[in-house]
Structures are given as C-alpha cells and as structure tokens.
Motif scaffolding. Structure first.
Motif, PDB file in Angstrom:
ATOM      1  N   PHE A  28       0.826  -1.192   0.000  1.00 29.54           N
ATOM      2  CA  PHE A  28       0.000   0.000   0.000  1.00 29.54           C
ATOM      3  C   PHE A  28       0.872   1.257   0.000  1.00 29.54           C
ATOM      4  O   PHE A  28       0.654   2.182  -0.782  1.00 29.54           O
ATOM      5  N   THR A  29       1.878   1.266   0.842  1.00 30.18           N
ATOM      6  CA  THR A  29       2.798   2.413   0.928  1.00 30.18           C
ATOM      7  C   THR A  29       3.513   2.622  -0.402  1.00 30.18           C
ATOM      8  O   THR A  29       3.611   3.748  -0.901  1.00 30.18           O
ATOM      9  N   THR A  30       3.983   1.546  -0.997  1.00 24.81           N
ATOM     10  CA  THR A  30       4.698   1.631  -2.280  1.00 24.81           C
ATOM     11  C   THR A  30       3.782   2.185  -3.365  1.00 24.81           C
ATOM     12  O   THR A  30       4.166   3.097  -4.107  1.00 24.81           O
ATOM     13  N   TYR A  31       2.565   1.630  -3.460  1.00 19.97           N
ATOM     14  CA  TYR A  31       1.634   2.089  -4.497  1.00 19.97           C
ATOM     15  C   TYR A  31       1.159   3.515  -4.243  1.00 19.97           C
ATOM     16  O   TYR A  31       0.977   4.281  -5.185  1.00 19.97           O
ATOM     17  N   CYS A  32       0.974   3.825  -2.981  1.00 18.09           N
ATOM     18  CA  CYS A  32       0.613   5.215  -2.658  1.00 18.09           C
ATOM     19  C   CYS A  32       1.723   6.161  -3.081  1.00 18.09           C
ATOM     20  O   CYS A  32       1.465   7.212  -3.659  1.00 18.09           O
ATOM     21  N   GLN A  33       2.940   5.803  -2.786  1.00 20.86           N
ATOM     22  CA  GLN A  33       4.099   6.633  -3.149  1.00 20.86           C
ATOM     23  C   GLN A  33       4.186   6.769  -4.668  1.00 20.86           C
ATOM     24  O   GLN A  33       4.395   7.856  -5.190  1.00 20.86           O
ATOM     25  N   LEU A  34       3.996   5.647  -5.354  1.00 21.34           N
ATOM     26  CA  LEU A  34       4.039   5.644  -6.813  1.00 21.34           C
ATOM     27  C   LEU A  34       2.934   6.534  -7.384  1.00 21.34           C
ATOM     28  O   LEU A  34       3.173   7.341  -8.287  1.00 21.34           O
ATOM     29  N   PHE A  35       1.737   6.376  -6.849  1.00 21.08           N
ATOM     30  CA  PHE A  35       0.603   7.177  -7.296  1.00 21.08           C
ATOM     31  C   PHE A  35       0.865   8.665  -7.050  1.00 21.08           C
ATOM     32  O   PHE A  35       0.639   9.501  -7.916  1.00 21.08           O
ATOM     33  N   TYR A  36       1.383   8.958  -5.863  1.00 18.91           N
ATOM     34  CA  TYR A  36       1.699  10.347  -5.522  1.00 18.91           C
ATOM     35  C   TYR A  36       2.742  10.912  -6.489  1.00 18.91           C
ATOM     36  O   TYR A  36       2.595  12.022  -7.005  1.00 18.91           O
ATOM     37  N   ASN A  37       3.782  10.142  -6.750  1.00 17.15           N
ATOM     38  CA  ASN A  37       4.844  10.604  -7.661  1.00 17.15           C
ATOM     39  C   ASN A  37       4.301  10.827  -9.069  1.00 17.15           C
ATOM     40  O   ASN A  37       4.615  11.830  -9.713  1.00 17.15           O
ATOM     41  N   THR A  38       3.478   9.888  -9.532  1.00 20.83           N
ATOM     42  CA  THR A  38       2.896  10.005 -10.873  1.00 20.83           C
ATOM     43  C   THR A  38       1.997  11.227 -10.959  1.00 20.83           C
ATOM     44  O   THR A  38       2.100  12.031 -11.885  1.00 20.83           O
ATOM     45  N   LEU A  39       1.112  11.351  -9.974  1.00 18.94           N
ATOM     46  CA  LEU A  39       0.189  12.479  -9.954  1.00 18.94           C
ATOM     47  C   LEU A  39       0.955  13.794  -9.864  1.00 18.94           C
ATOM     48  O   LEU A  39       0.638  14.758 -10.566  1.00 18.94           O
TER      49      LEU A  39
END
Length: 114
Positions: A28-39
């Motif tokens: 969850f943390t990894t995907y959240c970080q990835l999503f945040y970076n992408t966004l």
C-alpha cells in the motif's frame, strides 16, 4: 500439551497475520508513493504547460495589441495631417477663387454694371 499447542497455534497465526499485514502495508505504501509521484509529475507537467502557453498567449496578444496601437497612432497622425492638408487646400482654393474673381471682374467691367 494443550497450552503448548494453543500457544504454538497462536504464535503461528500471529506470525502469518503479521507477515501478511506487513506485506499489505508495504504494498500500500509503495503504491501510494508511486501514485503520488505520478500524480505530482503529471500535475507539474500540466502546470508547466499551462504556464508556458499562457505566457506565449500573453506575449502574442501583447505584440498584436502593440501593433494595433501603432496602427491607431499612425491612423490618427495621418488623419491629423490630412485635416491640416485639407485646410491648406481649402485656403489655397479660396485664395485662387478670389484672385480669379478679381481678374475676371477687371477683364469685364460691364459685368459689375449688370
């Protein structure tokens, strides 16, 4: 024996649950970080693009308006010059008309007696 079994099962269940939860939290943390970076990247790109195009549009509009202003100024100047020129032409024409009238009256004195 029962207590040992229960303790072992509990320990095993705790270990499994702990591992699963740890994995879920990490994922969850990894995907959240990835999503945040992408966004964040996408938004940054959109903002940069928008700012660039706004600046370009402003510069273009400013240049166009400057040319329009120049055109209006030159038109105004031309109009003023044409007014002055028309005044001189009118004055010149009037002077020539008077001169012509005077000369034609002197040439035909009988025109006055009529």
């Amino acid at each position: 024996h029962i207590v040992n079994c229960f303790t072992t099962c509990c320990q095993l269940f705790y270990n499994i649950l702990s591992t699963v939860l740890q994995h879920v939290v990490n994922c969850f943390t990894t995907y959240c970080q990835l999503f945040y970076n992408t966004l964040s990247t996408v938004l940054q790109h959109v903002v940069n693009c928008f700012t660039t195009y706004c600046q370009l549009f402003y510069n273009t509009l400013s240049t166009v308006l400057q040319h329009v202003n120049c055109f209006i100024t030159h038109c105004q100047l031309f109009y003023m010059l044409s007014t002055v020129l028309r005044h001189f032409i009118d004055c010149f024409t009037t002077c020539f008309q008077r001169l012509y009238d005077m000369l034609s009256t002197d040439a035909h004195p009988t025109a006055l007696s009529r």
